[in-house]
Scaffold this active site. Structure first.
Site, PDB file in Angstrom:
ATOM      1  N   ILE A  77       1.023  -1.291   0.040  1.00  0.00           N
ATOM      2  CA  ILE A  77      -0.237  -0.105   0.468  1.00  0.00           C
ATOM      3  C   ILE A  77       0.624   1.294  -0.261  1.00  0.00           C
ATOM      4  O   ILE A  77       2.180   1.171   0.872  1.00  0.00           O
ATOM      5  CB  ILE A  77      -0.925   0.168   1.191  1.00  0.00           C
ATOM      6  CG1 ILE A  77      -1.906   1.102   0.880  1.00  0.00           C
ATOM      7  CG2 ILE A  77      -0.841   0.144   2.510  1.00  0.00           C
ATOM      8  CD1 ILE A  77      -3.207   0.596   1.970  1.00  0.00           C
ATOM      9  N   GLU A 111       2.201  -7.565   6.432  1.00  0.00           N
ATOM     10  CA  GLU A 111       3.623  -7.150   7.775  1.00  0.00           C
ATOM     11  C   GLU A 111       4.241  -6.324   7.418  1.00  0.00           C
ATOM     12  O   GLU A 111       3.850  -4.890   5.731  1.00  0.00           O
ATOM     13  CB  GLU A 111       4.350  -8.497   7.094  1.00  0.00           C
ATOM     14  CG  GLU A 111       4.755  -9.598   6.661  1.00  0.00           C
ATOM     15  CD  GLU A 111       3.459 -10.361   5.694  1.00  0.00           C
ATOM     16  OE1 GLU A 111       3.614 -11.308   6.226  1.00  0.00           O
ATOM     17  OE2 GLU A 111       3.636  -9.924   4.844  1.00  0.00           O
ATOM     18  N   ASN A 116       8.083   1.533  10.466  1.00  0.00           N
ATOM     19  CA  ASN A 116       7.582   2.191   9.809  1.00  0.00           C
ATOM     20  C   ASN A 116       6.018   3.377  11.094  1.00  0.00           C
ATOM     21  O   ASN A 116       4.963   2.050  11.133  1.00  0.00           O
ATOM     22  CB  ASN A 116       6.881   1.996   8.984  1.00  0.00           C
ATOM     23  CG  ASN A 116       6.038   2.256   8.090  1.00  0.00           C
ATOM     24  OD1 ASN A 116       4.876   3.029   8.528  1.00  0.00           O
ATOM     25  ND2 ASN A 116       5.633   1.755   6.670  1.00  0.00           N
ATOM     26  N   TYR A 123      -2.854   0.955  11.071  1.00  0.00           N
ATOM     27  CA  TYR A 123      -3.182  -0.325  11.241  1.00  0.00           C
ATOM     28  C   TYR A 123      -4.120  -0.693  12.824  1.00  0.00           C
ATOM     29  O   TYR A 123      -4.420  -0.911  12.830  1.00  0.00           O
ATOM     30  CB  TYR A 123      -1.854  -1.474  11.057  1.00  0.00           C
ATOM     31  CG  TYR A 123      -1.536  -1.488   9.323  1.00  0.00           C
ATOM     32  CD1 TYR A 123      -2.947  -1.101   8.527  1.00  0.00           C
ATOM     33  CD2 TYR A 123      -0.463  -1.138   9.434  1.00  0.00           C
ATOM     34  CE1 TYR A 123      -1.770  -1.166   7.271  1.00  0.00           C
ATOM     35  CE2 TYR A 123       0.677  -1.441   7.610  1.00  0.00           C
ATOM     36  CZ  TYR A 123      -0.720  -1.128   6.781  1.00  0.00           C
ATOM     37  OH  TYR A 123       0.002  -1.317   5.851  1.00  0.00           O
TER      38      TYR A 123
END
Length: 154
Positions: A77, A111, A116, A123
């Site tokens: 993404i 993953e 990050n 998430y």
């Protein structure tokens, strides 16, 4: 145009070969170890779900995921840098999850690099939970970096 107006005019469409030059350019700017044009071509040829988020003819982001048995695996993404942390990634992730639900998937896996922080935050905010760690999964400047494995029950 304000960001809320932009999101209102945002559409999700299938990625195609004509998009790849722009997508690879975005990919190189936003990922530490970017996918190549060949990686995206392979994903398209493998019939993975490859979508583009677009507003007024401008690509704002993209998502690639595969469907296997009863789970969706988010592979990539990316959001144009100037639209990060403004709701575009959330919009695109929500759209991907809706597609997975419509395909009767039970969960989505992914993953993500522990380094990050923005992606981990997104998430977690959406409701993904950490279920594991893959040691040395990603290439990194100083060798290898682990991957946090996350799951969302659809």
């Amino acid at each position: 145009m304000s960001l809320s107006q932009l999101l209102h005019h945002t559409v999700l469409r299938d990625m195609n070969l004509a998009d790849l030059a722009k997508i690879v350019c975005i990919e190189q700017r936003v990922h530490a170890c970017p996918w190549s044009c060949g990686n995206f071509t392979d994903a398209l040829n493998s019939n993975y779900v490859c979508k583009v988020c677009e507003a007024e003819g401008e690509i704002l982001g993209y998502v690639v995921f595969m469907l296997a048995v009863d789970e969706a695996h988010l592979l990539n993404i990316g959001i144009v840098a100037e639209y990060q942390r403004k709701g575009v990634g959330r919009w695109l992730l929500d759209a991907a999850m809706e597609i997975a639900r419509a395909c009767n998937m039970l969960r989505m896996l992914l993953e993500v690099r522990p380094s990050n922080a923005a992606a981990l935050g997104l998430y977690r905010d959406v409701g993904f939970r950490e279920i594991g760690l893959r040691r040395g999964y990603y290439a990194a400047d100083n060798g290898r970096e682990d991957a946090v494995v996350m799951e969302y029950l659809l």
